[in-house]
Design a protein around this motif. Structure first.
Motif, PDB file in Angstrom:
ATOM      1  N   GLN A  51     -45.777 -23.206  90.505  1.00 15.25           N
ATOM      2  CA  GLN A  51     -45.708 -22.264  89.192  1.00 15.25           C
ATOM      3  C   GLN A  51     -46.470 -20.258  90.139  1.00 15.25           C
ATOM      4  O   GLN A  51     -46.074 -19.648  89.436  1.00 15.25           O
ATOM      5  N   LEU A  54     -43.914 -18.900  92.578  1.00 13.43           N
ATOM      6  CA  LEU A  54     -42.500 -18.462  92.365  1.00 13.43           C
ATOM      7  C   LEU A  54     -42.684 -17.602  91.431  1.00 13.43           C
ATOM      8  O   LEU A  54     -41.892 -16.616  91.651  1.00 13.43           O
ATOM      9  N   TYR A  55     -43.871 -17.643  90.362  1.00 16.68           N
ATOM     10  CA  TYR A  55     -43.598 -16.733  89.393  1.00 16.68           C
ATOM     11  C   TYR A  55     -44.265 -15.124  89.336  1.00 16.68           C
ATOM     12  O   TYR A  55     -43.585 -14.634  89.560  1.00 16.68           O
ATOM     13  N   ASN A  80     -35.520 -22.603  86.642  1.00 15.94           N
ATOM     14  CA  ASN A  80     -36.634 -24.094  86.296  1.00 15.94           C
ATOM     15  C   ASN A  80     -35.847 -25.310  87.774  1.00 15.94           C
ATOM     16  O   ASN A  80     -36.600 -25.804  88.033  1.00 15.94           O
ATOM     17  N   LYS A  83     -38.137 -23.284  90.487  1.00 12.04           N
ATOM     18  CA  LYS A  83     -39.606 -24.572  90.212  1.00 12.04           C
ATOM     19  C   LYS A  83     -39.697 -25.536  90.233  1.00 12.04           C
ATOM     20  O   LYS A  83     -41.392 -25.988  91.644  1.00 12.04           O
ATOM     21  N   TRP A  87     -42.509 -27.467  93.755  1.00 11.47           N
ATOM     22  CA  TRP A  87     -43.548 -28.211  93.575  1.00 11.47           C
ATOM     23  C   TRP A  87     -43.270 -29.547  94.311  1.00 11.47           C
ATOM     24  O   TRP A  87     -44.302 -30.160  95.083  1.00 11.47           O
TER      25      TRP A  87
END
Length: 228
Positions: A51, A54-55, A80, A83, A87
């Motif tokens: 997270q 990516l963010y 999404n 993400k 992960w």
């Protein structure tokens, strides 16, 4: 509708962020001495790195328009999907690194370490809770994580960042950013992801009780996990 896994994903990220900022109990207080404890650690750290990288990358590229990304349904769907795939890659990397530590700390055969680690990762994947919105590629990607654990040559890796190859690649591939910009950003992004793993490696090195994890995993070998 949010699943329990989605809620844990967000809660784990916030909890980690608080600890990294010194707002809660410092990581490292609890020993990782069971397969369950190790699995929770791998999951939470993979979630956190996925997270934040990516963010962080999206925010860097979008600037002040970053909040608008989450108002566009198509972009939100892409975020999404990204993400979850990042992960998976993060889980793959940190799991392999934990296998390297277990091999170094115990001297047990590579096959025994891979078998124990495979059961830990399989349980995490089984409980991942990713829905259909993540796309058709998710199951195949999860299969590649399992295959990597099963075939990884742990003796060819070291207690450094050599295991962390999939997470930088996944972020560059899945981030919903123009390919031209990603090509330009590639080296910076790779270094940024590797940097995120430094504290995780230190934390895992301090907390892992490899002998106990392997012994417990071996005792449960007669109860194979379900497929994801």
């Amino acid at each position: 509708m949010k699943t329990a896994r989605h809620m844990r994903f967000a809660a784990a990220s916030w909890g980690l962020l608080k600890r990294y900022l010194g707002l809660g109990r410092r990581a490292g207080a609890v020993a990782l001495d069971t397969p369950g404890a190790l699995g929770e650690f791998l999951d939470s750290r993979a979630s956190h790195v996925a997270q934040t990288t990516l963010y962080g990358y999206l925010k860097t590229r979008a600037g002040t328009r970053f909040p608008e990304l989450f108002e566009d349904p198509a972009m939100l769907a892409s975020i999404n999907i990204a993400k979850w795939h990042v992960w998976l890659a993060c889980l793959s990397d940190v799991a392999v690194y934990s296998g390297v530590l277990m091999r170094l700390h115990t001297g047990q055969p590579v096959e025994a370490v891979r078998a124990a680690l495979g059961r830990v990762v399989a349980r995490t994947l089984d409980e991942c809770g990713a829905g259909k919105e993540v796309g058709d590629d998710f199951a195949a990607a999860a299969g590649r994580v399992r295959a990597r654990i099963a075939d990884c040559d742990l003796d060819a890796l070291f207690d450094d960042d050599s295991a962390f190859t999939e997470s930088p690649r996944a972020l560059l591939y899945w981030a919903p950013i123009a390919d031209e910009l990603k090509r330009r950003d590639a080296e910076i992004v790779r270094n940024s992801v590797r940097f995120r793993w430094r504290e995780v490696r230190r934390d895992l090195r301090r907390r892992l009780r490899a002998h106990q994890v392997l012994a417990a995993a071996k005792s449960r070998a007669g109860h194979p996990p379900r497929a994801c």
